[in-house]
Design a protein around this motif. Sequence first.
Motif, PDB file in Angstrom:
ATOM      1  N   GLY A   4       2.785   3.894  14.960  1.00 23.99           N
ATOM      2  CA  GLY A   4       3.195   5.269  14.714  1.00 23.99           C
ATOM      3  C   GLY A   4       2.577   5.926  13.507  1.00 23.99           C
ATOM      4  O   GLY A   4       2.888   7.096  13.248  1.00 23.99           O
ATOM      5  N   MET A   5       1.719   5.216  12.776  1.00 28.22           N
ATOM      6  CA  MET A   5       1.208   5.836  11.552  1.00 28.22           C
ATOM      7  C   MET A   5      -0.286   5.697  11.331  1.00 28.22           C
ATOM      8  O   MET A   5      -0.850   6.421  10.519  1.00 28.22           O
ATOM      9  CB  MET A   5       1.959   5.288  10.341  1.00 28.22           C
ATOM     10  CG  MET A   5       1.791   3.810  10.067  1.00 28.22           C
ATOM     11  SD  MET A   5       2.750   3.319   8.612  1.00 28.22           S
ATOM     12  CE  MET A   5       1.992   4.305   7.316  1.00 28.22           C
ATOM     13  N   ALA A   6      -0.971   4.795  12.019  1.00 28.28           N
ATOM     14  CA  ALA A   6      -2.403   4.602  11.786  1.00 28.28           C
ATOM     15  C   ALA A   6      -3.221   5.613  12.577  1.00 28.28           C
ATOM     16  O   ALA A   6      -2.949   5.862  13.757  1.00 28.28           O
ATOM     17  CB  ALA A   6      -2.817   3.188  12.146  1.00 28.28           C
ATOM     18  N   ASP A   7      -4.224   6.184  11.942  1.00 27.13           N
ATOM     19  CA  ASP A   7      -5.174   7.041  12.650  1.00 27.13           C
ATOM     20  C   ASP A   7      -6.179   6.185  13.412  1.00 27.13           C
ATOM     21  O   ASP A   7      -6.539   6.495  14.539  1.00 27.13           O
ATOM     22  CB  ASP A   7      -5.903   7.948  11.657  1.00 27.13           C
ATOM     23  CG  ASP A   7      -4.959   8.880  10.914  1.00 27.13           C
ATOM     24  OD1 ASP A   7      -4.428   9.797  11.557  1.00 27.13           O
ATOM     25  OD2 ASP A   7      -4.742   8.678   9.701  1.00 27.13           O
ATOM     26  N   VAL A  62      14.978  -1.243   6.842  1.00 32.54           N
ATOM     27  CA  VAL A  62      14.206  -1.092   5.598  1.00 32.54           C
ATOM     28  C   VAL A  62      12.723  -0.975   5.914  1.00 32.54           C
ATOM     29  O   VAL A  62      11.995  -0.212   5.270  1.00 32.54           O
ATOM     30  CB  VAL A  62      14.479  -2.283   4.655  1.00 32.54           C
ATOM     31  CG1 VAL A  62      13.626  -2.171   3.393  1.00 32.54           C
ATOM     32  CG2 VAL A  62      15.953  -2.339   4.288  1.00 32.54           C
ATOM     33  N   GLN A  63      12.260  -1.713   6.909  1.00 32.92           N
ATOM     34  CA  GLN A  63      10.862  -1.642   7.326  1.00 32.92           C
ATOM     35  C   GLN A  63      10.493  -0.216   7.712  1.00 32.92           C
ATOM     36  O   GLN A  63       9.458   0.305   7.289  1.00 32.92           O
ATOM     37  CB  GLN A  63      10.627  -2.581   8.502  1.00 32.92           C
ATOM     38  CG  GLN A  63       9.192  -2.597   9.003  1.00 32.92           C
ATOM     39  CD  GLN A  63       9.016  -3.522  10.183  1.00 32.92           C
ATOM     40  OE1 GLN A  63       8.964  -3.062  11.331  1.00 32.92           O
ATOM     41  NE2 GLN A  63       8.934  -4.810   9.936  1.00 32.92           N
ATOM     42  N   ALA A  64      11.356   0.424   8.497  1.00 32.53           N
ATOM     43  CA  ALA A  64      11.090   1.804   8.910  1.00 32.53           C
ATOM     44  C   ALA A  64      11.060   2.739   7.710  1.00 32.53           C
ATOM     45  O   ALA A  64      10.242   3.672   7.652  1.00 32.53           O
ATOM     46  CB  ALA A  64      12.153   2.257   9.911  1.00 32.53           C
ATOM     47  N   GLN A  65      11.928   2.513   6.731  1.00 36.15           N
ATOM     48  CA  GLN A  65      11.962   3.351   5.538  1.00 36.15           C
ATOM     49  C   GLN A  65      10.676   3.199   4.719  1.00 36.15           C
ATOM     50  O   GLN A  65      10.127   4.189   4.219  1.00 36.15           O
ATOM     51  CB  GLN A  65      13.184   2.992   4.681  1.00 36.15           C
ATOM     52  CG  GLN A  65      14.511   3.334   5.336  1.00 36.15           C
ATOM     53  CD  GLN A  65      15.699   2.762   4.570  1.00 36.15           C
ATOM     54  OE1 GLN A  65      15.533   1.950   3.654  1.00 36.15           O
ATOM     55  NE2 GLN A  65      16.888   3.162   4.947  1.00 36.15           N
ATOM     56  N   ILE A  66      10.184   1.957   4.581  1.00 31.84           N
ATOM     57  CA  ILE A  66       8.949   1.714   3.823  1.00 31.84           C
ATOM     58  C   ILE A  66       7.760   2.373   4.519  1.00 31.84           C
ATOM     59  O   ILE A  66       6.918   3.028   3.879  1.00 31.84           O
ATOM     60  CB  ILE A  66       8.701   0.196   3.672  1.00 31.84           C
ATOM     61  CG1 ILE A  66       9.802  -0.455   2.821  1.00 31.84           C
ATOM     62  CG2 ILE A  66       7.328  -0.055   3.059  1.00 31.84           C
ATOM     63  CD1 ILE A  66       9.877   0.034   1.400  1.00 31.84           C
ATOM     64  N   LEU A  67       7.680   2.240   5.830  1.00 28.67           N
ATOM     65  CA  LEU A  67       6.577   2.847   6.569  1.00 28.67           C
ATOM     66  C   LEU A  67       6.633   4.362   6.498  1.00 28.67           C
ATOM     67  O   LEU A  67       5.596   5.036   6.368  1.00 28.67           O
ATOM     68  CB  LEU A  67       6.604   2.385   8.030  1.00 28.67           C
ATOM     69  CG  LEU A  67       6.322   0.901   8.274  1.00 28.67           C
ATOM     70  CD1 LEU A  67       6.482   0.563   9.746  1.00 28.67           C
ATOM     71  CD2 LEU A  67       4.929   0.530   7.787  1.00 28.67           C
ATOM     72  N   ASP A  68       7.839   4.914   6.570  1.00 34.86           N
ATOM     73  CA  ASP A  68       7.988   6.362   6.451  1.00 34.86           C
ATOM     74  C   ASP A  68       7.564   6.839   5.066  1.00 34.86           C
ATOM     75  O   ASP A  68       6.934   7.894   4.922  1.00 34.86           O
ATOM     76  CB  ASP A  68       9.441   6.758   6.727  1.00 34.86           C
ATOM     77  CG  ASP A  68       9.638   8.266   6.732  1.00 34.86           C
ATOM     78  OD1 ASP A  68       9.011   8.943   7.559  1.00 34.86           O
ATOM     79  OD2 ASP A  68      10.413   8.765   5.882  1.00 34.86           O
TER      80      ASP A  68
END
Length: 340
Positions: free
Chosen positions: A221-224, A190-196
């Motif tokens: 994997g998502m922060a600039d 679920v964590q991966a789904q929320i981050l996606d």
Amino acid sequence: MSDPLLAVDGLRIGFGPAKDGAEAVRGVGFTLEAGKVLGIVGESGSGKSLTMMALLQLLPGQARCSGSARFRGKELIGMRKSEIRHLRGKDIGCVFQDPLSAFNPVKTIGDQIVEAIRLHDRRISRRAAMKEAEELLAAVSIPQPDQRLRQYPHEFSGGMRQRAMIAMAIANKPALLIADEPTTALDVTVQAQILDLLRTLTRERGIGLVLITHDLGVVAGMADNIAVMYGGRFVEAGTADEIFYHTRHPYTRGLIEAMPKLDRPEERLVAIEGTPPSIWSRPPGCSFAPRCYFAQERCRQQEPELRDLEHTRSACLRAEELPPRETVAHAQDTGKDMTL
């Protein structure tokens, strides 16, 4: 050049009398552009959430706040209550850490999303707002959104409540979204789904996202850009690649070494010993010195400034001397003194 979406400079938050009180946030500053993600990482009590609550004027009444925080060129610190209420929920959305307590338990999910929509747009009818709420739940991948609208928060799972919270936060198409520990207590799937979902919203809608977390793996994997916070101030800041591959601060290094390595499961995790300092009894000099494997006497006397290095900005007097990671692990295994 146009102003950044959000520009914070010299933000300070204190409690108690101005002379004898304690500062929980000490001179924080950063900028965020539209469509970009800033990850603020640190242990509990480092001041991450307080920083963002100050921008929304949601601090407790006894708090003292100073500095500057400009959103689209408008100063948020000291802004009139009527103005900040207009911005909250409309131009600035917030995903709170615990969605179960953030939602009203005696109102349905649909009613609460509709309320958020109509609060900022009185022209829209309740029926149209309910239809929009259904579309929002569908957009965050909640199954059977037409039925879920009529359910109460306790009837949702943890992951679904977090998705519903995100749906409500983006209901009025905000330019800035603040996500405070949005994956806490969720399983890894679920964590991966929320981050996606958050990553998709940022890219497709051009939303500026501030992601607050204690887990470097969440922002990897998502922060600039990433800012590492300790003892009420940023101790290191840079792009995601700079932080992970060229870190120049022992605390950031400790956070990275404490992360499990899926490609090297046999590698021993290195814990950061000790506990974060209290705002009422912060040690002199560098706040991290009592827990730091490389601290010298000068570190305990002089508080380092956040300064520019080759790759990152670091608040460490010995930043250029930081040894390779494998050297640190070997020293801790053998009990070797790394302070010299």
